[in-house]
Design a protein around this motif. Structure first.
Motif, PDB file in Angstrom:
ATOM      1  N   GLY A   1       0.808  -1.215   0.000  1.00  0.00           N
ATOM      2  CA  GLY A   1       0.000   0.000   0.000  1.00  0.00           C
ATOM      3  C   GLY A   1       0.838   1.260   0.000  1.00  0.00           C
ATOM      4  N   LEU A   2       1.865   1.293   0.844  1.00  0.00           N
ATOM      5  CA  LEU A   2       2.738   2.472   0.896  1.00  0.00           C
ATOM      6  C   LEU A   2       3.512   2.647  -0.401  1.00  0.00           C
ATOM      7  N   LEU A   3       3.957   1.539  -0.984  1.00  0.00           N
ATOM      8  CA  LEU A   3       4.657   1.600  -2.267  1.00  0.00           C
ATOM      9  C   LEU A   3       3.765   2.175  -3.350  1.00  0.00           C
ATOM     10  N   CYS A   4       2.551   1.661  -3.452  1.00  0.00           N
ATOM     11  CA  CYS A   4       1.619   2.141  -4.479  1.00  0.00           C
ATOM     12  C   CYS A   4       1.226   3.595  -4.241  1.00  0.00           C
TER      13      CYS A   4
ATOM     14  N   VAL B   1       2.063   5.802 -13.344  1.00  0.00           N
ATOM     15  CA  VAL B   1       0.861   5.049 -13.692  1.00  0.00           C
ATOM     16  C   VAL B   1       1.048   3.601 -13.242  1.00  0.00           C
ATOM     17  N   PRO B   2      -0.016   2.822 -13.176  1.00  0.00           N
ATOM     18  CA  PRO B   2       0.128   1.419 -12.763  1.00  0.00           C
ATOM     19  C   PRO B   2       1.116   0.686 -13.665  1.00  0.00           C
ATOM     20  N   ASN B   3       2.004  -0.075 -13.050  1.00  0.00           N
ATOM     21  CA  ASN B   3       3.004  -0.828 -13.804  1.00  0.00           C
ATOM     22  C   ASN B   3       3.120  -2.222 -13.203  1.00  0.00           C
ATOM     23  N   ASP B   4       4.098  -2.976 -13.675  1.00  0.00           N
ATOM     24  CA  ASP B   4       4.261  -4.346 -13.185  1.00  0.00           C
ATOM     25  C   ASP B   4       4.534  -4.392 -11.687  1.00  0.00           C
ATOM     26  N   LEU B   5       5.271  -3.414 -11.174  1.00  0.00           N
ATOM     27  CA  LEU B   5       5.606  -3.398  -9.750  1.00  0.00           C
ATOM     28  C   LEU B   5       4.358  -3.198  -8.889  1.00  0.00           C
TER      29      LEU B   5
ATOM     30  N   ALA C   1      -1.153  -8.046  -6.617  1.00  0.00           N
ATOM     31  CA  ALA C   1      -1.392  -9.472  -6.873  1.00  0.00           C
ATOM     32  C   ALA C   1      -0.851 -10.329  -5.728  1.00  0.00           C
ATOM     33  N   LEU C   2       0.274  -9.930  -5.148  1.00  0.00           N
ATOM     34  CA  LEU C   2       0.824 -10.663  -4.006  1.00  0.00           C
ATOM     35  C   LEU C   2      -0.121 -10.590  -2.810  1.00  0.00           C
TER      36      LEU C   2
END
Length: 122
Positions: free
Chosen positions: A17-20, A29-33, A39-40
């Motif tokens: 959550g903090l990362l996003c 923008v939303p990316n694989d990370l 997803a995790l």
């Protein structure tokens, strides 16, 4: 519920959550990370579903309301999927912030599920 697994879920959800949130507020923008972190969190929730179904057979029964517990669990399973769907449809920085908010909400929901499972209701 298994206590260490609960704390693992809460920790991963808070970090995701903090990362996003940070990446979204920085304009990413939303990316694989960010999608992978969400997803995790979802994968751990699926694991929690399996543990919650198997735990009573091992003698680890809930002391609170099972209806309330499973309502939280099913709702928690839906939140990351809905946030990821939003992020895939509207690819903006705010979608990344929504992913962060969803992960933080999951952390709170998992902690509440732990309370319901372990603390006898009044």
């Amino acid at each position: 519920m298994i206590e260490w697994f609960t704390w693992l879920q809460v920790g991963v959800a808070v970090l995701a959550g903090l990362l996003c949130l940070a990446l979204g507020l920085l304009g990413r923008v939303p990316n694989d990370l960010t999608m992978g972190a969400t997803a995790l969190v979802e994968l751990l929730l699926v694991g929690q579903l399996v543990v919650s179904i198997a735990a009573p057979f091992a003698g680890n029964t809930a002391s609170g309301s099972l209806l309330e517990f499973y309502t939280y669990l099913v709702s928690a399973l839906i939140v990351p999927v809905a946030a990821a769907g939003w992020a895939l449809i509207e690819r903006s920085r705010w979608s990344t912030v929504i992913l962060g908010g969803a992960c933080l909400a999951i952390a709170v929901m998992v902690y509440r599920m732990f309370q319901i499972w372990t603390v006898q209701g009044l």
